[in-house]
Write a protein that holds these residues in place. Structure first.
Motif, PDB file in Angstrom:
ATOM      1  N   UNK A  21       0.834  -1.196   0.000  1.00 55.63           N
ATOM      2  CA  UNK A  21       0.000   0.000   0.000  1.00 55.63           C
ATOM      3  C   UNK A  21       0.872   1.250   0.000  1.00 55.63           C
ATOM      4  N   UNK A  22       2.010   1.172   0.693  1.00 53.48           N
ATOM      5  CA  UNK A  22       2.908   2.331   0.761  1.00 53.48           C
ATOM      6  C   UNK A  22       3.530   2.653  -0.595  1.00 53.48           C
ATOM      7  N   UNK A  23       3.514   1.689  -1.516  1.00 53.12           N
ATOM      8  CA  UNK A  23       4.097   1.917  -2.839  1.00 53.12           C
ATOM      9  C   UNK A  23       3.492   3.129  -3.513  1.00 53.12           C
ATOM     10  N   UNK A  24       2.224   3.394  -3.279  1.00 49.51           N
ATOM     11  CA  UNK A  24       1.583   4.556  -3.892  1.00 49.51           C
ATOM     12  C   UNK A  24       1.255   5.627  -2.861  1.00 49.51           C
ATOM     13  N   UNK A  25       0.907   5.213  -1.643  1.00 54.69           N
ATOM     14  CA  UNK A  25       0.549   6.177  -0.609  1.00 54.69           C
ATOM     15  C   UNK A  25       1.719   7.095  -0.284  1.00 54.69           C
ATOM     16  N   UNK A  26       2.918   6.532  -0.242  1.00 60.52           N
ATOM     17  CA  UNK A  26       4.086   7.315   0.156  1.00 60.52           C
ATOM     18  C   UNK A  26       4.908   7.813  -1.026  1.00 60.52           C
ATOM     19  N   UNK A  27       4.428   7.613  -2.216  1.00 59.21           N
ATOM     20  CA  UNK A  27       5.144   8.070  -3.411  1.00 59.21           C
ATOM     21  C   UNK A  27       4.700   9.498  -3.720  1.00 59.21           C
ATOM     22  N   UNK A  28       5.597  10.453  -3.535  1.00 58.32           N
ATOM     23  CA  UNK A  28       5.247  11.865  -3.704  1.00 58.32           C
ATOM     24  C   UNK A  28       4.922  12.226  -5.148  1.00 58.32           C
ATOM     25  N   UNK A  29       5.151  11.313  -6.075  1.00 58.02           N
ATOM     26  CA  UNK A  29       4.827  11.582  -7.476  1.00 58.02           C
ATOM     27  C   UNK A  29       3.336  11.465  -7.743  1.00 58.02           C
ATOM     28  N   UNK A  30       2.566  10.990  -6.750  1.00 58.87           N
ATOM     29  CA  UNK A  30       1.136  10.797  -6.931  1.00 58.87           C
ATOM     30  C   UNK A  30       0.363  11.561  -5.866  1.00 58.87           C
ATOM     31  N   UNK A  31      -0.841  11.973  -6.214  1.00 57.44           N
ATOM     32  CA  UNK A  31      -1.721  12.666  -5.292  1.00 57.44           C
ATOM     33  C   UNK A  31      -3.115  12.064  -5.420  1.00 57.44           C
ATOM     34  N   UNK A  32      -3.804  11.941  -4.290  1.00 61.57           N
ATOM     35  CA  UNK A  32      -5.153  11.377  -4.262  1.00 61.57           C
ATOM     36  C   UNK A  32      -6.160  12.514  -4.156  1.00 61.57           C
ATOM     37  N   UNK A  33      -7.177  12.474  -4.999  1.00 60.52           N
ATOM     38  CA  UNK A  33      -8.194  13.539  -4.979  1.00 60.52           C
ATOM     39  C   UNK A  33      -9.507  12.990  -5.517  1.00 60.52           C
ATOM     40  N   UNK A  34     -10.600  13.638  -5.132  1.00 57.78           N
ATOM     41  CA  UNK A  34     -11.894  13.343  -5.747  1.00 57.78           C
ATOM     42  C   UNK A  34     -11.885  13.972  -7.142  1.00 57.78           C
ATOM     43  N   UNK A  35     -12.005  13.174  -8.171  1.00 56.29           N
ATOM     44  CA  UNK A  35     -11.959  13.722  -9.531  1.00 56.29           C
ATOM     45  C   UNK A  35     -13.099  13.176 -10.382  1.00 56.29           C
ATOM     46  N   UNK A  36     -12.847  12.227 -11.261  1.00 58.04           N
ATOM     47  CA  UNK A  36     -13.868  11.751 -12.194  1.00 58.04           C
ATOM     48  C   UNK A  36     -15.080  11.199 -11.446  1.00 58.04           C
ATOM     49  N   UNK A  37     -16.243  11.762 -11.759  1.00 58.19           N
ATOM     50  CA  UNK A  37     -17.519  11.354 -11.164  1.00 58.19           C
ATOM     51  C   UNK A  37     -17.535  11.530  -9.639  1.00 58.19           C
TER      52      UNK A  37
END
Length: 373
Positions: A58-74
């Motif tokens: 899970x940390x592979x994406x959660x802690x990767x600063x190259x990605x951000x989580x946001x409410x977007x499509x739909x």
């Protein structure tokens, strides 16, 4: 005009979406062109595990600063490349009142009853979010604070909570315009300002909006305007206003669909879809809106896409071959139940069990048990 069958289309999509595990770095996966949906905990990580050759947690994406989580499509939570989030926000500015209202989906009637247009409601909520969310705060706290400064019609009384809340879909759609992201890995949902807090854009950007349709056609094509509209969460007429250039018409089992011109060669000669993967609910592969092409049998469609509680999917040799569910036993063992739609060769069953082990490790379980139903 190219003419292809469904098997060839599925082989093309499997390759386009990186399911051959031929890219070692998640940032290079084309699924991030649209975003990787993360509706439940671990689903995004499991989608990555199906696409990356190395170990994934899970940390592979959660802690990767190259990605951000946001409410977007739909209004759904998606991981996006952080350096492209401004472009995503621009693409999500509605093209007009009809587009804005369509995106409200199940809360259209409540927005209509508020006595203001959907566009005004959207940006009123976005301004409130920008004012309220100046640091990390829970979704509940943000909702409570926003409700106090928006018009009464944009909120509702929640009997479960015993409190008044801003309309859920309105809040989700407005957040990206208010410069607000989600804290990846946080439970319950937690909000925070986007890095750099980009200014709010209210003017539509047709080119940015068209790029979403183009990316959909690249990952889920050949497809129709209706199917692209389903992904965007708007109407067919809106999508036709931003229909991208440089598309070619393709016949899929006699049905007219469209594909970017640059993808025609890949469609005509896709690699063999000889992969076995366990895909989580809401995996990009399952986001194609032509469900009858992915799963022709209607009864099986109902097993894959349920009203509540979607299972994961077993993908085998180019077909959705079954569904799977898992249940943790403490934090030590993850129990899998795999239901195959048809009898599977021993080699496919063994590969599916290997994939289950990979999912268990991704979720942090040291042991697993696989049962075939």
């Amino acid at each position: 005009m190219p003419e292809v069958g469904r098997e060839q289309v599925l082989a093309h999509r499997i390759a386009a979406q990186g399911l051959h595990r031929d890219r070692p770095d998640p940032a290079g996966l084309a699924v991030f062109d649209l975003g990787l949906q993360s509706t439940q905990r671990d689903t995004a990580a499991i989608s990555l595990a199906a696409r990356l050759p190395g170990p994934v947690t899970e940390e592979s994406i959660v802690e990767d600063s190259r990605f951000v989580l946001a409410w977007t499509h739909r209004g759904a939570p998606h991981f996006h490349r952080a350096d492209g989030i401004g472009r995503v926000a621009a693409a999500l500015v509605p093209l007009g009142e009809d587009d804005a209202m369509a995106r409200m989906q199940w809360q259209r009637k409540q927005v209509e009853a508020a006595g203001m247009g959907a566009l005004d409601g959207l940006f009123t909520a976005a301004k409130a979010l920008r004012k309220v969310v100046t640091g990390v705060m829970s979704k509940g706290a943000a909702s409570e604070a926003i409700t106090k400064i928006i018009p009464d019609g944009l909120s509702y009384w929640c009997r479960v909570c015993g409190a008044t809340h801003v309309l859920e879909q309105l809040m989700r759609l407005a957040a990206i315009h208010g410069g607000v992201r989600l804290e990846a890995g946080a439970q319950p949902a937690t909000l925070a300002p986007l890095d750099g807090r980009p200014r709010m854009r209210t003017t539509p950007d047709p080119a940015a909006a068209a790029s979403v349709v183009r990316d959909y056609l690249h990952l889920h094509g050949p497809a129709t305007a209706k199917e692209a509209a389903g992904f965007v969460g708007t109407t067919v007429s809106v999508v036709k206003r931003i229909w991208p250039d440089e598309l070619t018409e393709v016949r899929v089992d006699g049905r007219k669909a469209f594909l970017p011109v640059r993808d025609v060669a890949a469609l005509e000669n896709p690699p063999e879809p000889d992969v076995v993967r366990l895909l989580p609910p809401w995996d990009p592969f399952l986001q194609s809106r032509d469900r009858s092409l992915l799963v022709p049998d209607r009864a099986r469609q109902k097993e894959v896409w349920r009203i509540l509680g979607n299972p994961g999917v077993l993908l085998a040799d180019g077909e959705v071959a079954g569904v799977w569910r898992s249940k943790g036993s403490g934090r030590k063992r993850l129990d899998f139940t795999i239901t195959a739609f048809d009898p599977l060769p021993p080699a496919v069953r063994k590969a599916a069990e290997d994939e289950a082990e990979r999912v268990a490790k991704t979720r942090g379980f040291a042991d697993l048990r696989v049962s075939w139903d």
